[in-house]
Design a protein around this motif. Structure first.
Motif, mmCIF file in Angstrom:
data_model
loop_
_atom_site.group_PDB
_atom_site.id
_atom_site.type_symbol
_atom_site.label_atom_id
_atom_site.label_comp_id
_atom_site.label_asym_id
_atom_site.label_seq_id
_atom_site.Cartn_x
_atom_site.Cartn_y
_atom_site.Cartn_z
ATOM 1 N N LYS A 135 0.811 -1.226 0.000
ATOM 2 C CA LYS A 135 0.000 0.000 0.000
ATOM 3 C C LYS A 135 0.839 1.268 0.000
ATOM 4 C CE LYS A 135 -4.240 -1.727 1.980
ATOM 5 N NZ LYS A 135 -4.462 -2.417 3.242
ATOM 6 N N SER A 136 2.164 1.115 0.091
ATOM 7 C CA SER A 136 3.007 2.306 0.218
ATOM 8 C C SER A 136 3.140 3.043 -1.101
ATOM 9 C CB SER A 136 4.399 1.910 0.688
ATOM 10 O OG SER A 136 4.318 0.908 1.634
ATOM 11 N N VAL A 137 2.833 4.326 -1.023
ATOM 12 C CA VAL A 137 2.922 5.155 -2.213
ATOM 13 C C VAL A 137 4.243 5.926 -2.185
ATOM 14 C CG1 VAL A 137 1.890 7.113 -3.432
ATOM 15 C CG2 VAL A 137 0.427 5.411 -2.319
ATOM 16 N N VAL A 138 4.944 5.932 -3.302
ATOM 17 C CA VAL A 138 6.145 6.760 -3.420
ATOM 18 C C VAL A 138 5.905 7.746 -4.556
ATOM 19 C CG1 VAL A 138 8.608 6.801 -3.953
ATOM 20 C CG2 VAL A 138 7.684 4.957 -2.555
ATOM 21 N N LEU A 139 6.204 9.001 -4.281
ATOM 22 C CA LEU A 139 6.019 10.032 -5.289
ATOM 23 C C LEU A 139 7.380 10.458 -5.826
ATOM 24 C CD1 LEU A 139 4.204 12.092 -6.769
ATOM 25 C CD2 LEU A 139 4.336 13.548 -4.739
ATOM 26 N N TYR A 140 7.586 10.256 -7.119
ATOM 27 C CA TYR A 140 8.870 10.592 -7.737
ATOM 28 C C TYR A 140 8.650 11.767 -8.666
ATOM 29 C CZ TYR A 140 13.366 9.798 -10.057
ATOM 30 O OH TYR A 140 14.640 9.926 -10.547
ATOM 31 N N ILE A 141 9.191 12.914 -8.284
ATOM 32 C CA ILE A 141 9.017 14.106 -9.100
ATOM 33 C C ILE A 141 10.312 14.383 -9.844
ATOM 34 C CG2 ILE A 141 8.589 16.598 -9.042
ATOM 35 C CD1 ILE A 141 7.112 15.808 -6.278
ATOM 36 N N SER A 142 10.221 14.481 -11.149
ATOM 37 C CA SER A 142 11.427 14.740 -11.911
ATOM 38 C C SER A 142 11.290 16.019 -12.712
ATOM 39 C CB SER A 142 11.726 13.571 -12.855
ATOM 40 O OG SER A 142 12.882 13.876 -13.591
ATOM 41 N N GLY A 143 12.251 16.871 -12.576
ATOM 42 C CA GLY A 143 12.281 18.090 -13.375
ATOM 43 C C GLY A 143 13.255 17.927 -14.522
ATOM 44 N N GLU A 144 13.835 16.752 -14.634
ATOM 45 C CA GLU A 144 14.875 16.539 -15.641
ATOM 46 C C GLU A 144 14.444 15.609 -16.746
ATOM 47 O OE1 GLU A 144 18.584 15.572 -13.777
ATOM 48 O OE2 GLU A 144 18.615 17.621 -13.005
ATOM 49 N N GLU A 145 13.541 14.697 -16.420
ATOM 50 C CA GLU A 145 13.167 13.690 -17.410
ATOM 51 C C GLU A 145 11.643 13.619 -17.529
ATOM 52 O OE1 GLU A 145 16.470 10.224 -16.912
ATOM 53 O OE2 GLU A 145 15.379 10.849 -15.139
ATOM 54 N N SER A 146 11.182 13.200 -18.705
ATOM 55 C CA SER A 146 9.744 13.016 -18.886
ATOM 56 C C SER A 146 9.334 11.710 -18.230
ATOM 57 C CB SER A 146 9.413 12.974 -20.370
ATOM 58 O OG SER A 146 9.981 11.815 -20.925
ATOM 59 N N GLU A 147 8.023 11.551 -18.019
ATOM 60 C CA GLU A 147 7.533 10.314 -17.409
ATOM 61 C C GLU A 147 7.948 9.093 -18.229
ATOM 62 O OE1 GLU A 147 4.191 12.408 -17.633
ATOM 63 O OE2 GLU A 147 4.518 13.341 -15.675
ATOM 64 N N GLU A 148 7.933 9.254 -19.575
ATOM 65 C CA GLU A 148 8.325 8.122 -20.437
ATOM 66 C C GLU A 148 9.787 7.745 -20.203
ATOM 67 O OE1 GLU A 148 6.910 10.913 -21.934
ATOM 68 O OE2 GLU A 148 4.905 10.057 -21.888
ATOM 69 N N GLN A 149 10.607 8.758 -20.081
ATOM 70 C CA GLN A 149 12.038 8.473 -19.857
ATOM 71 C C GLN A 149 12.245 7.733 -18.535
ATOM 72 O OE1 GLN A 149 13.248 12.602 -20.479
ATOM 73 N NE2 GLN A 149 14.912 11.859 -21.776
ATOM 74 N N ILE A 150 11.485 8.118 -17.523
ATOM 75 C CA ILE A 150 11.626 7.451 -16.223
ATOM 76 C C ILE A 150 11.152 6.009 -16.334
ATOM 77 C CG2 ILE A 150 11.039 7.556 -13.776
ATOM 78 C CD1 ILE A 150 10.427 10.554 -14.217
ATOM 79 N N LYS A 151 10.074 5.838 -17.099
ATOM 80 C CA LYS A 151 9.559 4.479 -17.294
ATOM 81 C C LYS A 151 10.605 3.600 -18.010
ATOM 82 C CE LYS A 151 5.857 1.578 -18.434
ATOM 83 N NZ LYS A 151 6.148 0.338 -17.837
ATOM 84 N N LEU A 152 11.255 4.201 -19.006
ATOM 85 C CA LEU A 152 12.311 3.477 -19.731
ATOM 86 C C LEU A 152 13.422 3.043 -18.789
ATOM 87 C CD1 LEU A 152 13.063 5.289 -23.105
ATOM 88 C CD2 LEU A 152 12.696 2.848 -22.738
#
Ligand code: TYD
Ligand code: MG
Length: 415
Positions: A90-107
């Motif tokens: 149930k633990s939620v982690v919020l990852y905010i990136s100002g450097e990469e797009s969501e797709e890049q993080i997914k990659l």
């Protein structure tokens, strides 16, 4: 235009937030020491035991951590892995990136290859400080990651992202939120030539923990150091290796800096034990001494301070009668680490003697600081260092326990 006035927004971030920072802890009446209740800090485990121990046993709830390091060293990779490891159940982690797009993080997440179901990992590609402050309470995460603090900007502050004002404003807002909500926050800070000013250094007094991830880009080894920690030890280190599929903890880091083939049979090589934080590491020290062909002989030090080498050469010459005046001396620490521990002095001297006299110091380990009078000083954590060397199978240990002076040691070798 010259000689004209232009109205600009008043720069408020530097003074006001810092004053507000303490307001949540302030009350009008002082308390007696015995009235103050001590609560044991609740900690979350990151999934990396090396990181947990550097933090002092996990990340403290509501604390602010700054992870600093050169660009490209692996900060985003490490944090994404933590996010993947922690966003289970149930633990939620919020990852905010100002450097990469969501797709890049997914990659990147795909590259790291976790087989877990991470439906609770929330990604947001965002650089707006004020918007992020609205997102965090809504997401109700157990951990927030902001990558990187230098990319955050707000209209409330003048200056571009990365400027001291923007960086401090963003960090202040996030830290305040973390403290109020009791959510730990990890922020990334790049260290660049200019970034040293606007980056980690201006924030170090604001955060609870300052971590540095370091390493040479061409080697895989990464060392995580804590330079400041309100909730744990400082100077503690964690050892990682950057692999193709993410960053990994090393199982036997003690042997990390030793080369695979045993060089110690060769003249000019000896082992030393250096302390990184509270951990002992075995390292190999190599020296090469040859007659010089130039009036001022060369002294080349790599991995140790050049001045330290000169000092040790002077001690060898004066107190051990070793005529190094006309010799070129090269000293190198194998494995690419930088030594500042004086506990390696003895080994540096012995490596030089070994090369100069052509004697082998096979499987010998030197532990000791050398003074200007040629005396051997006891180093900190001598027992720990000795134990570590024995554990790895090295029994021939030369230290201040057996010898009083460098001369005694050198004489014992020639016999
Ligand atoms: P990154 O985490 O983006 O560095 P930082 O956030 O500190 O700037 O790491 C980038 C480098 O790491 C890049 O050169 C590619 C390499 N890398 C790996 O070797 N293995 C991996 O699994 C990943 C994701 C990156
Ligand atoms: Mg990054």
């Amino acid at each position: 235009m010259w000689n004209t006035l232009k109205e600009i927004k008043v720069f408020q971030s530097l003074s006001t937030p810092v004053r507000q920072a303490s307001s949540s802890f302030q009350s009008s009446a002082p308390k007696r020491l015995d009235q103050i209740k001590f609560e044991k800090k609740q900690r979350l485990f990151t999934g990396f035991s090396e990181l947990d121990s550097v933090l002092g046993g996990g990340i403290v709830k509501g604390s602010a951590v700054l992870l600093a390091g050169d660009p490209g060293i692996g900060k985003s990779t490490l944090l994404l892995q933590i996010a993947l490891k922690m966003s289970v159940g149930k633990s939620v982690v919020l990852y905010i990136s100002g450097e990469e797009s969501e797709e890049q993080i997914k990659l990147r997440a795909d590259r790291i290859k976790t087989s877990r179901n991470n439906s609770n990992l929330l990604l947001s590609s965002n650089t707006n400080t004020d918007l992020i402050c609205e997102i965090i309470p809504k997401a109700k995460p157990m951990l927030v990651i902001v990558d990187s603090i230098q990319t955050m900007e707000s209209e409330n502050v003048s200056g571009l992202s990365g400027s001291v004002g923007q960086v401090r404003y963003a960090a202040f807002q996030f830290i305040k939120l973390a403290k109020t909500l009791g959510i730990p926050i990890v922020m990334v800070g790049h260290v660049t030539k200019e970034g040293m000013v606007a980056g980690p250094m201006v924030l170090s007094h604001m955060v609870d923990t300052l971590l540095f991830l370091e390493g040479e880009k061409f080697t895989r080894t990464r060392i995580l150091r804590s330079l400041k920690n309100r909730f744990g030890p400082v100077d503690e280190v964690g050892i990682f290796a950057m692999e193709d599929e993410g960053i990994k903890e090393l199982q036997n880091p003690e042997q990390l800096f030793l080369s695979k083939n045993d060089n110690s049979a060769m003249n000019g090589s000896i082992l030393a034990v250096t302390m990184e934080g509270t951990r002992p590491f075995l390292i190999e020290i190599q020296a090469l001494v040859i007659p010089s062909k130039i009036p001022i002989p060369r002294r080349v030090a790599s991995g140790i301070d050049y001045k330290r080498l000169e000092l040790l050469l002077a001690v060898l010459q004066k107190h051990c009668n070793i005529p190094l005046g006309g010799m070129d001396v090269f000293v190198n620490i194998a494995g690419g680490i930088k030594l500042s521990d004086p506990g390696a002095d003895l080994s540096i001297c012995l490596a030089i003697v070994s090369s100069f006299k052509n004697i082998s110091l096979w499987r010998k380990v030197g532990i000791g600081e050398v003074g200007l009078l040629g005396e051997l000083r006891k180093v900190n954590a001598l027992e720990k260092r000795t134990r570590q060397a024995r554990k790895l199978g090295f029994r021939d240990i030369i230290s201040s326990e057996k010898f009083q002076t460098l001369k005694d040691v050198v004489n014992s070798l020639s016999k």
